[in-house]
Design a protein around this motif. Structure first.
Motif: not given
Length: 284
Positions: A52-72
């Protein structure tokens, strides 16, 4: 106060610390058959759509949980939390796409609560209360109220089973929230001294955190753990540089688990300017 929307920040580094600790605490509570209360003072929407626009506006999850999932390569203490989020994004990850949803604290609690447990959530925001109510519709023993969370917490203590986890997670748009949150725990402790209390805070002005520390130390509370992860050094300019938790009556192994989690978060999500601390603020 009602302008704050957590959807802008869902899944960021602060959520990673807060929700990984919440996961460990709730997992520990389920090791006994006896039921417990989960009480959430500022519950938010329950589940967040990262598209949604709220999350996409900041994209903060990309530097948070998304990084952890990608690292494995996360330590064992983080695995349950990461797997929980990954399971909600199973199709997106199978398609090698960005994750699309992130659970708020009610979403974490829903994963762990059993038939004998109950969840009690408070939220004032007129939009988020609607999302939260919808999220909880098919969740047996989930109770949602559009009410002041501080008073709500105190109204439910002590729980009938004398087992409970209280999460206090205010937006801190008002400076008064820093000490009000501590005072709520101090009052709750007088009614229910054996409960586990988790108080989240942002590091925006160091003096406000120090006021919270002083208020805890001047109280009659015992066994208070403080954990903090800062992505940047403290600054006099406006902005959140770090995040922390005060945990009253933490599970016995939580401190050891945090000694695994904190260095990993500092290395994976941070930079050379990042640092973490783990302090037994008040002894048992």
């Amino acid at each position: 106060m009602l302008s704050y929307r957590h959807a802008f920040h869902a899944g960021n580094f602060a959520d990673v610390l807060k929700h990984s600790v919440l996961t460990l605490v709730l997992e520990y509570m389920t090791r006994k058959d006896k039921g417990f209360y989960y009480i959430d003072s500022h519950a938010g929407a329950g589940m967040y759509q990262l598209t949604d626009p709220y999350a996409q506006k900041t994209g903060e999850y990309k530097a948070g949980i998304a990084k952890l999932i990608a690292k494995q390569d996360a330590p064992a203490a983080l695995q349950t939390y990461i797997k929980l989020v990954a399971q909600l994004n199973q199709q997106a990850l199978a398609d090698k796409a960005d994750i699309t949803v992130y659970p708020g604290s009610p979403g974490i609690a829903r994963h762990f609560t059993r038939r004998q447990d109950s969840a009690h959530m408070f939220e004032l925001h007129p939009s988020d209360i609607g999302y939260l109510t919808e999220f909880c519709q098919r969740w047996n023993k989930a109770h949602v109220k559009q009410a002041d969370g501080y008073q709500g917490v105190l109204s439910l203590l002590p729980p009938p089973s004398r087992r409970g986890v209280v999460l206090i997670d205010p937006p801190y748009e008002l400076k008064e929230d820093y000490l009000k949150a501590v005072r709520t725990i101090v009052s709750g402790y007088k009614k229910f001294a054996t409960g586990t209390y988790i108080l989240w805070y942002p590091v925006v002005k160091r003096e406000l955190v120090e006021q919270m520390q002083a208020a805890f130390m001047a109280s009659e509370l015992r066994n208070v753990l403080q954990v903090e992860y800062c992505q940047q050094a403290d600054t006099l300019t406006y902005g959140m540089t770090g995040t922390g938790l005060f945990i009253v009556n933490p599970p016995w192994q939580l401190k050891a688990q945090l000694t695994e989690i904190l260095p990993y978060l500092t290395t994976t999500l941070g930079s050379t300017a990042s640092q973490h601390t783990l302090t037994q603020l008040i002894e048992e």
